[in-house]
Design a protein around this motif. Structure first.
Motif, PDB file in Angstrom:
ATOM      1  N   PHE A  69       0.839  -1.192   0.000  1.00 45.23           N
ATOM      2  CA  PHE A  69       0.000   0.000   0.000  1.00 45.23           C
ATOM      3  C   PHE A  69       0.871   1.237   0.000  1.00 45.23           C
ATOM      4  O   PHE A  69       2.040   1.189   0.377  1.00 45.23           O
ATOM      5  N   ASP A  70       0.275   2.361  -0.405  1.00 40.87           N
ATOM      6  CA  ASP A  70       0.989   3.636  -0.405  1.00 40.87           C
ATOM      7  C   ASP A  70       0.623   4.515   0.782  1.00 40.87           C
ATOM      8  O   ASP A  70       1.444   5.300   1.245  1.00 40.87           O
ATOM      9  N   TYR A  71      -0.625   4.394   1.244  1.00 44.32           N
ATOM     10  CA  TYR A  71      -1.107   5.200   2.365  1.00 44.32           C
ATOM     11  C   TYR A  71      -1.958   4.370   3.305  1.00 44.32           C
ATOM     12  O   TYR A  71      -2.711   3.501   2.876  1.00 44.32           O
ATOM     13  N   LEU A  72      -1.838   4.695   4.573  1.00 44.55           N
ATOM     14  CA  LEU A  72      -2.750   4.196   5.601  1.00 44.55           C
ATOM     15  C   LEU A  72      -3.487   5.412   6.144  1.00 44.55           C
ATOM     16  O   LEU A  72      -2.863   6.401   6.537  1.00 44.55           O
ATOM     17  N   ASP A  97     -14.508   3.138  12.155  1.00 47.53           N
ATOM     18  CA  ASP A  97     -13.281   2.674  12.804  1.00 47.53           C
ATOM     19  C   ASP A  97     -12.450   1.743  11.921  1.00 47.53           C
ATOM     20  O   ASP A  97     -11.626   0.976  12.421  1.00 47.53           O
ATOM     21  N   TYR A  98     -12.641   1.819  10.617  1.00 52.39           N
ATOM     22  CA  TYR A  98     -11.859   0.996   9.703  1.00 52.39           C
ATOM     23  C   TYR A  98     -10.521   1.655   9.375  1.00 52.39           C
ATOM     24  O   TYR A  98     -10.381   2.875   9.445  1.00 52.39           O
ATOM     25  N   TYR A  99      -9.569   0.831   8.997  1.00 51.17           N
ATOM     26  CA  TYR A  99      -8.273   1.288   8.504  1.00 51.17           C
ATOM     27  C   TYR A  99      -8.321   1.163   6.979  1.00 51.17           C
ATOM     28  O   TYR A  99      -8.580   0.083   6.453  1.00 51.17           O
ATOM     29  N   TYR A 100      -8.060   2.267   6.281  1.00 52.72           N
ATOM     30  CA  TYR A 100      -8.107   2.306   4.825  1.00 52.72           C
ATOM     31  C   TYR A 100      -6.679   2.311   4.289  1.00 52.72           C
ATOM     32  O   TYR A 100      -5.890   3.190   4.623  1.00 52.72           O
ATOM     33  N   CYS A 101      -6.375   1.330   3.451  1.00 51.78           N
ATOM     34  CA  CYS A 101      -5.055   1.224   2.846  1.00 51.78           C
ATOM     35  C   CYS A 101      -5.207   1.518   1.356  1.00 51.78           C
ATOM     36  O   CYS A 101      -5.897   0.794   0.639  1.00 51.78           O
ATOM     37  N   LEU A 102      -4.582   2.604   0.909  1.00 49.03           N
ATOM     38  CA  LEU A 102      -4.719   3.070  -0.469  1.00 49.03           C
ATOM     39  C   LEU A 102      -3.497   2.712  -1.284  1.00 49.03           C
ATOM     40  O   LEU A 102      -2.360   2.778  -0.787  1.00 49.03           O
TER      41      LEU A 102
END
Length: 177
Positions: A137-140, A150-155
């Protein structure tokens, strides 16, 4: 076993799919690892016990979701939600404005990371943004106080588009990034 959290997670996944692809009254399949189910439900149990608990869970929510079929192969579980479940979520659960806008921005041609970060910051001042270099991933990005979710998004920037994965905190941490 925290059945409320599992029902919420399943509903969230159905909502997310409906926002991306539109609503249809159809069967939906969701795959879960044994570890993820343990993280979601808080159940410290064996795979066999998880099967039993999932059967009890599906009986508990069958009036809303219909009879969910469970299959298991090794440490993977598949929950096959009948159309009644998709209908229930569509008719009774309103997606957050954040999730609607997040998915809409991702669907626009030329969206960049900054556009997505702005969506997060529109809904909270407590946004964690971290560039990562882990080969996946590039971003958290996540809301530090869990509001509005409350989710963690990985872009990941794929060049022509940005893709994402959405994890519960415990699953993200278990990945060891």
């Amino acid at each position: 076993m925290n059945t409320a959290k599992l029902e919420r997670h399943l509903s969230d996944m159905i909502l997310e799919a409906q926002l991306k692809m539109g609503y249809e009254s159809n069967t939906m399949l969701f795959n879960y690892s044994f570890t993820s189910l343990k993280n979601i439900t808080g159940c410290d149990c064996s795979i066999e016990e998880m099967n039993t608990k999932l059967e009890e869970f599906t009986d508990e929510i069958s009036d809303r979701f219909g009879k969910i079929q469970i299959t298991q192969s090794g440490s993977m579980f598949c929950l096959k939600v009948p159309p009644k479940g998709a209908d229930y979520v569509h008719d009774n659960i309103t997606p957050s404005e954040f999730l609607k806008e997040f998915i809409a921005v991702l669907g626009k041609w030329g969206t960049r990371e900054l556009d997505i970060i702005q969506v997060f910051r529109k809904y909270s001042e407590n946004v964690h943004v971290q560039e990562v270099d882990n080969g996946e991933f590039d971003y958290l990005i996540f809301f530090e106080d869990g509001v509005p979710d409350d989710y963690y998004y990985c872009l990941t920037d794929e060049g022509l588009c940005i893709t994402y994965h959405r994890f519960i905190r415990e699953d993200y941490l278990a990945l060891g990034f």
